[in-house]
Design a protein around this motif. Structure first.
Motif, PDB file in Angstrom:
ATOM      1  N   ASP A  27      41.838  46.745  43.032  1.00 17.68           N
ATOM      2  CA  ASP A  27      42.564  47.955  43.405  1.00 17.68           C
ATOM      3  C   ASP A  27      43.318  48.580  42.242  1.00 17.68           C
ATOM      4  N   TYR A  28      43.091  48.049  41.069  1.00 15.42           N
ATOM      5  CA  TYR A  28      43.840  48.544  39.913  1.00 15.42           C
ATOM      6  C   TYR A  28      43.006  48.292  38.678  1.00 15.42           C
ATOM      7  N   ILE A  33      42.549  49.122  34.313  1.00  8.47           N
ATOM      8  CA  ILE A  33      43.305  49.429  33.096  1.00  8.47           C
ATOM      9  C   ILE A  33      42.350  49.542  31.921  1.00  8.47           C
ATOM     10  N   TYR A  90      42.396  49.113  27.798  1.00  2.16           N
ATOM     11  CA  TYR A  90      43.157  48.573  26.681  1.00  2.16           C
ATOM     12  C   TYR A  90      42.477  48.949  25.366  1.00  2.16           C
ATOM     13  N   PRO A  97      45.563  43.206  22.692  1.00  2.00           N
ATOM     14  CA  PRO A  97      45.217  44.402  23.473  1.00  2.00           C
ATOM     15  C   PRO A  97      46.468  45.222  23.804  1.00  2.00           C
ATOM     16  N   PHE A 131      38.656  48.006  25.892  1.00  2.00           N
ATOM     17  CA  PHE A 131      38.287  47.161  27.019  1.00  2.00           C
ATOM     18  C   PHE A 131      38.722  47.814  28.313  1.00  2.00           C
ATOM     19  N   LYS A 175      42.025  44.345  38.014  1.00  2.00           N
ATOM     20  CA  LYS A 175      43.016  43.367  38.435  1.00  2.00           C
ATOM     21  C   LYS A 175      42.736  42.939  39.864  1.00  2.00           C
ATOM     22  N   LYS A 219      50.593  37.717  43.056  1.00  2.00           N
ATOM     23  CA  LYS A 219      51.476  36.983  42.145  1.00  2.00           C
ATOM     24  C   LYS A 219      51.047  37.199  40.706  1.00  2.00           C
ATOM     25  N   GLY A 220      50.894  38.482  40.362  1.00  2.00           N
ATOM     26  CA  GLY A 220      50.446  38.815  39.012  1.00  2.00           C
ATOM     27  C   GLY A 220      48.948  38.916  38.919  1.00  2.00           C
ATOM     28  N   GLY A 221      48.265  38.166  39.799  1.00  2.00           N
ATOM     29  CA  GLY A 221      46.810  38.245  39.841  1.00  2.00           C
ATOM     30  C   GLY A 221      46.193  37.844  38.519  1.00  2.00           C
ATOM     31  N   LYS A 222      45.030  38.400  38.253  1.00  2.00           N
ATOM     32  CA  LYS A 222      44.423  38.191  36.946  1.00  2.00           C
ATOM     33  C   LYS A 222      43.644  39.429  36.569  1.00  2.00           C
ATOM     34  N   LEU A 223      43.622  39.689  35.282  1.00  2.00           N
ATOM     35  CA  LEU A 223      42.812  40.777  34.749  1.00  2.00           C
ATOM     36  C   LEU A 223      41.473  40.217  34.317  1.00  2.00           C
ATOM     37  N   ILE A 224      40.422  40.852  34.808  1.00  2.00           N
ATOM     38  CA  ILE A 224      39.075  40.495  34.362  1.00  2.00           C
ATOM     39  C   ILE A 224      38.636  41.591  33.407  1.00  2.00           C
ATOM     40  N   PHE A 225      38.306  41.183  32.208  1.00  2.00           N
ATOM     41  CA  PHE A 225      37.975  42.139  31.155  1.00  2.00           C
ATOM     42  C   PHE A 225      36.478  42.347  31.018  1.00  2.00           C
TER      43      PHE A 225
END
Lengths: 113, 113
Positions: free
Chosen positions: A31-32, A34, A36, A44, A89, A93, A97-103
């Protein structure tokens, strides 16, 4: 599996031209998103983000477009400058709880003077 | 003031050694991460901690042990270093509930010889 990014390793543009960097993502629950920028020897750096309830977001000289139908993200840089040369990049997300970014794999942008 | 700082910036060590990388953030964020960037620039999450609690452990070998003494610090200890551990390790932080990108440190380049 999780994956973000088309394999487009390099993009070369002339100074002053517009640049478009593309990215595909695979997780419909994201849902988000980004973009970089990573310069040589640095970490980054956040450029612009967009939530899944938006199609377009503009910043200074940069625009991000999101097409959820085809799970595609793009970064447009207007009037590209030599200082824009870097690896770009996209990241999605997921999680709480902060989740994780998959690049994604990254695209190296080279600006010719 | 550096928002996310990592030490050391460079680390060269022999196979079999044990080493640590330290990370500190002064942003007041509640979540911290370790990412690994390989030689092809691919960024992959290793761990995340939220308020000192381990949230994500992405099938990283148990030679890697993160430690978070408080929410402003996240260290990474690596035992019995292997050649394949050579990479750039990035620390990052974020704040739960805030949808903006993670803030990354400048990285630690680990070379195992």
């Amino acid at each position: 599996g999780e994956s973000v990014g088309l394999h487009l390793p390099t993009l070369s543009v002339q100074e002053g031209d517009n640049s478009i960097i593309n990215c595909a993502y695979s997780n419909s629950a994201s849902d988000y998103f980004i973009w970089y920028k990573q310069e040589s020897g640095k970490g980054p750096q956040f450029i612009i983000d967009i939530r899944s309830n938006m199609d377009k977001r503009q910043g200074q000289r940069v625009t991000v477009l999101l097409n959820k139908t085809v799970k595609h993200l793009s970064l447009q840089i207007a009037a590209t400058q030599p200082g824009d040369s870097a690896v770009y990049f996209c990241a999605e997300k997921i999680g709480r709880k902060g989740g994780k970014l998959i690049f994604g794999q990254g695209t190296e942008l080279s600006v010719k003077p | 003031d550096t928002a996310v700082s990592q030490t050391p910036k460079y680390l060269v060590t022999q196979m079999g050694n044990d080493k640590s990388i330290k990370c500190e953030q002064n942003l007041g964020h509640d979540t911290m991460y370790w990412y690994k960037q390989d030689s092809k620039k691919f960024l992959k999450i290793m761990f995340s901690y939220n308020n000192k609690e381990l949230i994500i452990n992405e099938t990283v070998p148990n030679r890697f042990s993160p430690k978070s003494p408080d929410k402003a610090h996240l260290n990474l200890h690596i035992n019995s270093l292997e050649l394949g551990d050579s990479a750039v390790y990035f620390c990052a932080s974020s704040q739960t509930g805030k949808n903006y990108g993670y803030t990354f440190g400048s990285g630690t380049r680990l070379t195992v010889v």
